[in-house]
Design a protein around this motif. Structure first.
Motif, PDB file in Angstrom:
ATOM      1  N   PRO A   1      -3.718   5.041   4.223  1.00 43.97           N
ATOM      2  CA  PRO A   1      -4.822   4.853   3.286  1.00 43.97           C
ATOM      3  C   PRO A   1      -5.616   3.579   3.576  1.00 43.97           C
ATOM      4  O   PRO A   1      -5.141   2.666   4.272  1.00 43.97           O
ATOM      5  N   ASP A   2      -6.822   3.508   3.017  1.00 44.69           N
ATOM      6  CA  ASP A   2      -7.678   2.328   3.209  1.00 44.69           C
ATOM      7  C   ASP A   2      -7.006   1.062   2.692  1.00 44.69           C
ATOM      8  O   ASP A   2      -7.223  -0.031   3.235  1.00 44.69           O
ATOM      9  N   SER A   3      -6.193   1.199   1.649  1.00 42.02           N
ATOM     10  CA  SER A   3      -5.548   0.014   1.075  1.00 42.02           C
ATOM     11  C   SER A   3      -4.611  -0.663   2.073  1.00 42.02           C
ATOM     12  O   SER A   3      -4.361  -1.868   1.991  1.00 42.02           O
ATOM     13  N   ALA A   4      -4.086   0.095   3.047  1.00 38.50           N
ATOM     14  CA  ALA A   4      -3.224  -0.504   4.059  1.00 38.50           C
ATOM     15  C   ALA A   4      -4.031  -1.422   4.972  1.00 38.50           C
ATOM     16  O   ALA A   4      -3.545  -2.486   5.382  1.00 38.50           O
ATOM     17  N   GLU A   5      -5.258  -0.999   5.290  1.00 39.03           N
ATOM     18  CA  GLU A   5      -6.117  -1.852   6.116  1.00 39.03           C
ATOM     19  C   GLU A   5      -6.529  -3.109   5.342  1.00 39.03           C
ATOM     20  O   GLU A   5      -6.524  -4.220   5.882  1.00 39.03           O
ATOM     21  N   THR A   6      -6.867  -2.924   4.066  1.00 39.40           N
ATOM     22  CA  THR A   6      -7.263  -4.053   3.230  1.00 39.40           C
ATOM     23  C   THR A   6      -6.133  -5.055   3.065  1.00 39.40           C
ATOM     24  O   THR A   6      -6.349  -6.270   2.999  1.00 39.40           O
TER      25      THR A   6
ATOM     26  N   ALA B   1       0.859  -1.192   0.000  1.00 35.54           N
ATOM     27  CA  ALA B   1       0.000   0.000   0.000  1.00 35.54           C
ATOM     28  C   ALA B   1       0.887   1.230   0.000  1.00 35.54           C
ATOM     29  O   ALA B   1       2.001   1.212   0.538  1.00 35.54           O
ATOM     30  N   ARG B   2       0.393   2.289  -0.617  1.00 35.56           N
ATOM     31  CA  ARG B   2       1.122   3.558  -0.588  1.00 35.56           C
ATOM     32  C   ARG B   2       0.121   4.695  -0.631  1.00 35.56           C
ATOM     33  O   ARG B   2      -1.015   4.525  -1.113  1.00 35.56           O
ATOM     34  N   GLY B   3       0.524   5.838  -0.103  1.00 33.61           N
ATOM     35  CA  GLY B   3      -0.400   6.960  -0.056  1.00 33.61           C
ATOM     36  C   GLY B   3       0.310   8.292   0.084  1.00 33.61           C
ATOM     37  O   GLY B   3       1.515   8.362   0.355  1.00 33.61           O
TER      38      GLY B   3
ATOM     39  N   TRP C   1      -3.792  -4.070  11.598  1.00 36.13           N
ATOM     40  CA  TRP C   1      -2.640  -3.317  12.090  1.00 36.13           C
ATOM     41  C   TRP C   1      -2.843  -2.966  13.558  1.00 36.13           C
ATOM     42  O   TRP C   1      -3.956  -2.701  14.003  1.00 36.13           O
ATOM     43  N   ARG C   2      -1.769  -2.946  14.294  1.00 36.16           N
ATOM     44  CA  ARG C   2      -1.809  -2.428  15.657  1.00 36.16           C
ATOM     45  C   ARG C   2      -2.019  -0.916  15.640  1.00 36.16           C
ATOM     46  O   ARG C   2      -1.581  -0.233  14.728  1.00 36.16           O
ATOM     47  N   ARG C   3      -2.681  -0.398  16.662  1.00 37.49           N
ATOM     48  CA  ARG C   3      -2.788   1.050  16.877  1.00 37.49           C
ATOM     49  C   ARG C   3      -1.903   1.384  18.074  1.00 37.49           C
ATOM     50  O   ARG C   3      -2.303   1.218  19.214  1.00 37.49           O
ATOM     51  N   PRO C   4      -0.666   1.810  17.833  1.00 38.80           N
ATOM     52  CA  PRO C   4       0.274   2.030  18.955  1.00 38.80           C
ATOM     53  C   PRO C   4      -0.281   3.051  19.934  1.00 38.80           C
ATOM     54  O   PRO C   4      -0.848   4.050  19.530  1.00 38.80           O
TER      55      PRO C   4
END
Length: 520
Positions: free
Chosen positions: A503-508, A317-319, A517-520
């Motif tokens: 971006p949303d693509s990172a979650e997907t 993913a990139r944004g 993904w962790r939320r630090p």
């Protein structure tokens, strides 16, 4: 006479003597021998905010020889006193340790400045003469390191000038070393070209490539955590580990760095060096010893076994960040900050999926991500474990139970956190996540040195353990290049709001395998 200039006129020739101690006694610090450091690009932010304060802090801690010499080289019409004032101001503003006049006076005696441009032979001849004088006046013994805090495009010119005037010659027992800041190339071919240029002038054992993340105390603690404790090694493998997340998030934007950053991007700026080095330390096998040779050999094995996972449309993913609210303030987006081309495809967020093709890690994905204008500033390594194969509980008893995790916090709150399930107090059986936390600031009274303190001292000591070599740099590009080539052929990055986690693509990217993904 001003405080900062005091001591500059005293002519002394201090001699350094090695402390009488067993070199195997790690309780006493190693002190640099007779030596000097020349900084090119001495007027830049890195020099003022990190390098010069680190040199003072080392002197303040008694880790530099009494006759240490610092020479600045820049295109400024300065005398030695002018440069001394610059160093003094940088130290007063940014040093980690308290200011002591006696320490400053001793350091100031060895400060010199040579004005000139990189293509000026006369300036380098003057530099050679200055260093020769320092050998006599300060007892530096011909031992000098050259710190190239300059753009890679200037490397060939500076290196050729150093060679032309004899400053790269190593005579008798004296040494000459060169220190290079990232980026180490733009891709594999440019990295190989850069390495050839450097090695034409300096042998590889005299080249120190700075990755300041490797100088951080918490990064070095990865080795202690893994190999000094039997507690972790039995579960540090694919039988128990579900996946690994390595995150370097920043809450700031590019600001005035947009012109430099455009064309580089988050993957080249952070993943290729910082995050792949952190991954290698996390995944490497136990070295035979912690000698530079053995440590590098194990890191290189990991990098050689590492491959990007495809298809890249789904596994990366990139944004680019847009304007939004962050920390209670409305911040501008990338395009509003200026310095970026309107049609730029340079990413400010990057995430990739890697696999390590080894018996220990087969089937375990490594997720690496970095970005600007994210939720908060944090760097961490999270080893996330598989769920227990059998849970003798009803679903309602464990609905708030996640996966066990060991999280190594690199910055800003250095330490280690373990996440595991525990019963909630009460009459019913309810299990939820709790954490056990170790913080450096709580466990040790001495504050951690800045990374540049450790790295500059290692350069002067000739200790290369924390510096990547040619093979590591080139292997890192071999891992990243296929992803960069795919991105270059597939349009613009996705947008994400400032203050979010990308971006949303990172979650997907993680959701496709049932992970988050962790939320630090």
């Amino acid at each position: 006479m001003s405080a900062q200039a005091h001591g500059a006129n005293r002519q002394t020739s201090p001699q350094w003597t090695n402390p009488l101690r067993d070199p195997r006694d790690k309780r006493l610090p190693r002190i640099a021998g007779p030596s000097g450091l020349t900084i090119f690009g001495v007027t830049g932010d890195l020099s003022r905010k990190k390098l010069m304060p680190a040199i003072y802090d080392l002197a303040n801690r008694g880790l530099l020889p009494p006759g240490f010499a610092l020479t600045g080289f820049a295109r400024r019409d300065w005398a030695n006193q002018d440069f001394m004032q610059v160093v003094y101001d940088a130290v007063k503003e940014n040093a980690r340790t308290p200011f002591h006049q006696t320490v400053w006076d001793r350091l100031a005696e060895g400060i010199r400045f040579v004005p000139g441009s990189f293509d000026d032979p006369e300036a380098f001849d003057q530099l050679a003469e200055t260093i020769k004088e320092l050998d006599t006046e300060r007892g530096t013994g011909g031992n000098h390191a050259f710190y190239l805090s300059v753009p890679p495009s200037a490397f060939p010119t500076v290196l050729q000038q150093l060679a032309r005037c004899g400053l790269t010659d190593q005579k008798d027992d004296a040494w000459r070393r060169v220190v290079i800041e990232k980026p180490f190339g733009h891709d594999l071919s440019s990295a190989q070209e850069l390495n050839d240029i450097v090695n034409d002038v300096f042998p590889e054992e005299s080249v120190f490539r700075i990755d300041h993340y490797l100088g951080k105390e918490t990064v070095q603690n990865i080795l202690a955590l893994r190999f000094a404790n039997q507690l972790f090694d039995p579960v540090w493998n694919a039988h128990y580990v579900d996946h690994v997340q390595i995150t370097m998030a920043e809450d700031i934007g590019l600001g005035g760095r947009a012109g430099y950053y455009d064309g580089i991007g988050a993957a080249r700026d952070v993943i290729q060096n910082h995050l792949l080095q952190l991954m290698a330390l996390t995944a490497m096998e136990e070295p035979v010893s912690f000698s530079p040779r053995d440590l590098r050999a194990e890191k290189l094995k990991v990098l050689e076994a590492t491959k990007p996972v495809g298809p890249f449309d789904e596994t990366t993913a990139r944004g680019q960040y847009e304007g939004g609210w962050q920390g209670g303030s409305l911040v501008p987006g990338l395009q509003e900050e200026g310095g970026f081309a309107d049609d730029s495809t340079t990413e400010t967020f990057a995430a990739i999926t890697l696999e390590v093709e080894s018996r220990r890690w087969a089937g375990v994905p490594f997720y690496l991500r970095t970005g600007k204008r994210l939720g908060r500033r944090v760097t961490e390594i999270a080893v996330v474990f598989k769920r227990a194969p059998h849970l003798p509980f009803d679903d309602t008893m464990t609905e708030e139970l996640g996966q066990n995790a060991l999280v190594i916090r690199v910055q800003p709150d250095e330490g280690v956190t373990m996440r595991f399930g525990s019963k909630v107090p009460g009459t019913s059986m309810e299990v939820r996540d709790v954490t056990m936390d170790f913080g450096y600031g709580h466990a040790f009274t001495e504050s951690s040195p800045e990374a540049y303190e450790r790295l500059i001292l290692d350069v002067l000591l000739g200790e290369p353990s924390l510096f990547p070599v040619n093979d590591e740099v080139e292997q890192s590009w071999k891992i990243l290049d296929p992803v960069l080539e795919h991105w270059a052929a597939h349009g613009r990055p996705e947008s994400y709001k400032a203050g979010t986690w990308g971006p949303d693509s990172a979650e997907t990217m993680l959701a496709r395998t049932g992970r988050v993904w962790r939320r630090p």
